[in-house]
Write an enzyme that holds these catalytic residues in place. Sequence first.
Site: not given
Length: 452
Positions: A273, A269, A110, A241, A10, A42
């Site tokens: 960059d 972060t 990601t 989890g 996502h 989900c």
Amino acid sequence: MKVSIVGCTHAGTFSAMNILKEHPDWEVSVFERNDNLSFLSCGIALWVSDRVSDPNKMFYASPDALTQMGAHMYMQHDVTDIDFDNKKLIVKNLVSGENFEQDYDKLVITTGSAPIIPKIPGIDSSRVMLCKNWTNANELKENANNIKSAIVIGAGYIGAELAEGYATLGKETTLIDALPNVLSKNLDPNMSAIAEKDYKDNGVTLGMNEKVISFEETDHSVIVKTDKSSYEADIAVMCVGFRPNTNMFADKFKTLPNGALIVDKYMHTSMKDVFSAGDAASVHYNPTNDDQYIPLATNSVRQGILVGKNIEKDTMAYMGTQASSAVELFGRTYAASGLTKVHADVLNKRVAEVSMEDNYRPEFMLSTTPVLMNLVWDPETRVVLGGALTSKYDVSQSANLLSLAIQKNVTIDELSMVDFLFQPNFDKPVNYVSALAGAAVEKANSMNEVTE
């Protein structure tokens, strides 16, 4: 400008789409281990229990769609190492086995999350399954018609839905969790008790407050042993989890204790960059005003959009999250946003709470339905910090209302006087959320009178 995106569920998908939207002339490369992206996991329990019209519609994007937008898609490619000093990725083609390097100017991490798989004896059994990705979904769907019984381990939203799904299919179902109640991390005990009664009324065996200590595979079943009992079924499904999938590089960043990369309000972060979003990253949790790990698709989507907005310069700040969520179990809606009293106690945060039940519309209607509601607020500022509702009536959108109230620091006094509509088909002259806030005001005022 060369941007590399590592991981594309996502957050990665929305990062890619929005970077290309903002900068169509940039070179955007996307690396993903799997052969698919944007899977809405989900929906697994709904698909398993025959409540999905078309499983292909559980994907909202595709590699071809991102390619048409201008992305260079590297599906079934694994980033095995990252040289942050020289801005290079080491990539393995999982189909050909080829390894190559890819340089970048900006990097987006990601990598998402991975299911927690405790080191429990016997957990490697083929009868112990997972509920996370498209591969898991297919496996669960394929055997749903062949099994007669299932044990679901973990009574959070995913496990709770899957257990309900198996029960609706007529399977002999057991739901186990080490915590005291169903949905313990999402609801307070008064609402968990309702869910637990519905499970029992629908034939589900509950093993709450039980820790799984071993799995034992037989010729035809798996035996799940806990610290209090033993259960047997055709399969067991682990739903305990997720953890951030950052093991390879977490030691190079500022992280939460579990390895989630800490990001600022522009998705930076701690390394120049390098951006992060989604289940690999932290979120700012507004009810407690700190960074937490809350792996929800809604958080991933919003953070991915922000990566695209801020990849060149800081233009749009993250507004934080209330971890708003909802689930339907046996025809009953459970919806929540922000803190519960139980969660506040775990965090040692002083809060006040009130609970009440009210019909959602007037009693003179031919039918109406009660709504059980909880509200949590700061006793000093009277600002709303959380709330939850459950009813056979669909109260899910009320959680969105509470989410906005928390995000905007609305007080219980203000929430009790919001201009809600009134029409007998939909609600009472005093809307049920307004009535809940009014009950909070009365309790807060009485508490103040006692302390004065």
